[in-house]
Design an enzyme around this catalytic site. Structure first.
Site, short mmCIF file in Angstrom:
data_model
loop_
_atom_site.label_atom_id
_atom_site.label_comp_id
_atom_site.label_asym_id
_atom_site.label_seq_id
_atom_site.Cartn_x
_atom_site.Cartn_y
_atom_site.Cartn_z
N ALA A 15 0.90 -1.38 0.05
CA ALA A 15 0.07 0.11 0.02
C ALA A 15 0.94 1.22 0.09
O ALA A 15 2.22 1.24 0.33
CB ALA A 15 -0.96 -0.09 1.07
N LYS A 16 0.18 2.34 -0.36
CA LYS A 16 1.15 3.68 -0.28
C LYS A 16 0.19 4.69 0.44
O LYS A 16 -1.03 4.62 0.28
CB LYS A 16 1.51 4.08 -1.73
CG LYS A 16 2.43 3.14 -2.51
CD LYS A 16 3.65 3.48 -1.96
CE LYS A 16 4.70 2.53 -2.63
NZ LYS A 16 6.21 2.68 -2.10
#
Length: 279
Positions: A15-16
């Protein structure tokens, strides 16, 4: 990131997240306040057994230390395994700072072996001279390579006879850019990708090698230290030219690999030496 973890067999997903800002224009106090507030806002979704943040663009071990400290304050006790990339003094891992560049060297060494191309004397061009790029320059030079070109956001420098990575880094720290480095020819960022070299290391941002410039790239090996530097259209062109592209999900997976090692060490409160990390 999910694919990258799968490639190297790490039980993480991907994820970012981030904050839109210019950290270079902020004071350390402003960065700390922003980091701690951001950590507080995402504290309900991060944790040592759920989401584990790690450093990325414009973050460093200090930022990760603030994140760990803020999360720990909410929990009421120290939780070092909640983030990785921390300073050694608060549960960081040996080898984490050099991990991405070390991984790039390891996979490039294997690619060169398959091409029967000796690394000693190989010409290397590096686009991006931040953490990954500057450390890669040092490591590849130690292998006997010749660093002929490097760049940052302001522009690039080129010296066919080779650059001293340590001297270039000192110059950048003093002047804020590699531009103007003595005994080197100034070039633009795009030129660094297209100059004569054997190994090209894009170590900055995504989408820099496109269908427009792929045909002008002269490197035999492209090692993607950055995430997504080559577009699919460019990848097709490079394949037809016979260029070996080491994809980002393998080339720069050293960083997340040592992040995993750090997480494991934090959970066990049992820390390893750098020899074990890089074995």
């Amino acid at each position: 990131m999910t694919w990258k973890c799968a490639v190297v067999g790490i039980p993480f997903g991907g994820a970012k997240g981030g904050v839109i800002c210019d950290p270079k224009s902020m004071t350390p106090a402003e960065l700390e306040r922003m980091t701690r507030r951001y950590t507080t806002e995402i504290s309900i979704i991060i944790g040592p057994h759920s989401d584990i943040p790690a450093p990325d663009v414009n973050t460093n071990s200090q930022v990760m230390g603030w994140m760990m400290d803020t999360y720990s304050m909410h929990e009421g006790f120290s939780v070092p395994a909640v983030v990785t990339g921390k300073p050694l003094s608060v549960g960081g891992s040996e080898g984490r700072n050099d991990a991405t560049a070390t991984g790039v060297l390891f996979v490039t060494r294997q690619a060169a072996k398959r091409l029967n191309m000796p690394l000693k004397g190989a010409r290397v061009s590096i686009q991006g001279y931040g953490n990954a790029g500057s450390i890669a320059a040092r490591l590849f030079r130690n292998e006997g390579c010749k660093i002929v070109a490097v760049s940052d956001t302001h522009g690039g420098i080129y010296n066919e006879a080779g650059l001293d990575p340590a001297a270039v880094l000192r110059y950048k720290q003093e002047h804020g850019t590699v531009m103007g480095f003595p005994q080197a020819q100034s070039v633009n960022v795009q030129d660094v990708l297209e100059l004569p070299c054997d190994i090209l290391i894009p170590a900055a941002t995504e989408g820099v090698i496109t269908a427009t410039n792929a045909d002008r790239i002269q490197a035999r090996i492209i090692a993607e230290a950055a995430n997504g530097p080559t577009t699919p259209e460019a990848d097709d062109i490079l394949y037809k030219k016979g260029c070996v592209v080491i994809p980002d999900i393998l080339a720069n997976a050293g960083g997340v690999t040592v992040s995993y090692f750090e997480w494991v060490q934090d959970l066990q409160s049992f820390f390893w030496g750098v020899e074990e990390i890089t074995a």
